[in-house]
Design an enzyme around this catalytic site. Sequence first.
Site, mmCIF file in Angstrom:
data_model
loop_
_atom_site.group_PDB
_atom_site.id
_atom_site.type_symbol
_atom_site.label_atom_id
_atom_site.label_comp_id
_atom_site.label_asym_id
_atom_site.label_seq_id
_atom_site.Cartn_x
_atom_site.Cartn_y
_atom_site.Cartn_z
ATOM 1 N N LYS A 52 -4.466 44.378 -1.922
ATOM 2 C CA LYS A 52 -5.235 44.930 -1.578
ATOM 3 C C LYS A 52 -6.911 44.417 -0.893
ATOM 4 O O LYS A 52 -7.872 44.390 -0.660
ATOM 5 C CB LYS A 52 -5.127 43.605 -3.058
ATOM 6 N N HIS A 450 -25.668 40.429 -21.251
ATOM 7 C CA HIS A 450 -26.309 41.281 -20.375
ATOM 8 C C HIS A 450 -26.871 40.545 -19.271
ATOM 9 O O HIS A 450 -27.428 39.464 -19.066
ATOM 10 C CB HIS A 450 -27.208 41.449 -21.011
#
Length: 471
Positions: A52, A450
Amino acid sequence: MAYTSYDVIVLGSGPGGYVAAIRCAQLGLKTAIVERELLGGICLNWGCIPTKALLRSAEIMHFAKHAEDYGLKIAGEIEADLDAVVKRSRGVAKQLNQGVTHLMKKNKIAVHMGEGTLTGPTSLTVKGEKGEEKLTAKHVIVATGARARDLPFAKADGKRVWTYRHAMTPNEMPTKLLVIGSGAIGIEFASFYNDMGVDVTVVEMLDRIVPVEDKDVSAFLEKSLTKQGMTIMTGAGVEDIKVSGTGVKAKIKGKDGKVTETEFSHCITAIGIVPNTENIGVEKLAEMDRGFIQIDPYGRTKSKGLWAIGDCTPGPWLAHKASHEGVTCAEAIAKELGNKDVHPHPLDRNNIPGCTYCHPQIASVGLTEAKAKEAGHEVKAGTFPFIGNGKAIALGEAEGFVKTVFDAKTGELLGAHMVGAEVTEMIQGFVVGKTLETTEAELMNTVFPHPTISESMHESVLASYGRALHI
């Protein structure tokens, strides 16, 4: 030589073994761990974590090359310093290895460095830095992991033919790379080297790449990787490899049956794993299947006191599955030793997420749409594309989607499948939902923040029932 006695001995210190040892110690058990190489095992030192780190470097490289897409200008040519990239990756692995060493001391776990061999279900010898030691315990957990499988006609030499381990510490940057196998390991390295500017070809014998994933994810990923410049060959096989001092010459049989011979500078084999169960004395003590130790849902073998977890047992062969098994196994042992406060739960393999850190990322949990139908479910499935998600567009990562699969009669969440930016972080939301046995109703009534890419998860659920709002 007298035996040193413990409540539990763990053979192997990967993400299954060291977590099992820590949980045993937390439960008050006198615990030891035996490791032949590095604490943390393959995953921490040569697998999940250092790869990673490599992929992060490749991601930065990718963004730097596309800086103008974000209104930025970078003067000069973007180049990869391979030695520095590898050095950073190894530094990350070393830091975490030291972290595991600290955890062993913190939890008062005895560490025996050396080769461990079982002499019975609850006894073993260790040949290592202290000569030969004899250890015994009330219970022994085998967590010896697995290694890369070699091609029978081209064994990895570390020079031209690599396994994942060689690919993490390359002595030179490939110019033209052949990757055999398109599972998570193969695709991650293909993605890394492609972003680094290498000409990459992936050969997969099945009819699609990442074949364990939903077919819609496979199709999307193949299209994306091809657009990035990779050559993808499915339904194809490598029939022979000739290695020279300057590269490899591969005979590849395509899906049309024609055999072509192509030269590459290097080759990565990613065709599966072999369990590390030879020569450790387990064959006579446990039921075996193709080298894998057979266990019950708590990790028990057929021999009383002998347990096994992780990649040396049946799949899926994932670090987080091994860690979860380690906790379950430790608690089951504690219960057998009289602890009435632990309540181990068997592993539910349907709730194990899978993540692949290519570019774009892919992540999934549960049944694919095809598998759900094969299992007899009447399904409702919905897909929401990232192009309808404001955060994805703002990030410049509008390629991708989230797909959810439900049982049409009960509303049970059967599976979730994602491809795109940050999906390996988002999948856990659906894993929690499946573990809690959620239905579409709870997911529809959940408020998602959001602007986030996670709103695509909500929209995919709505789409499954014809109620998507933003597409």
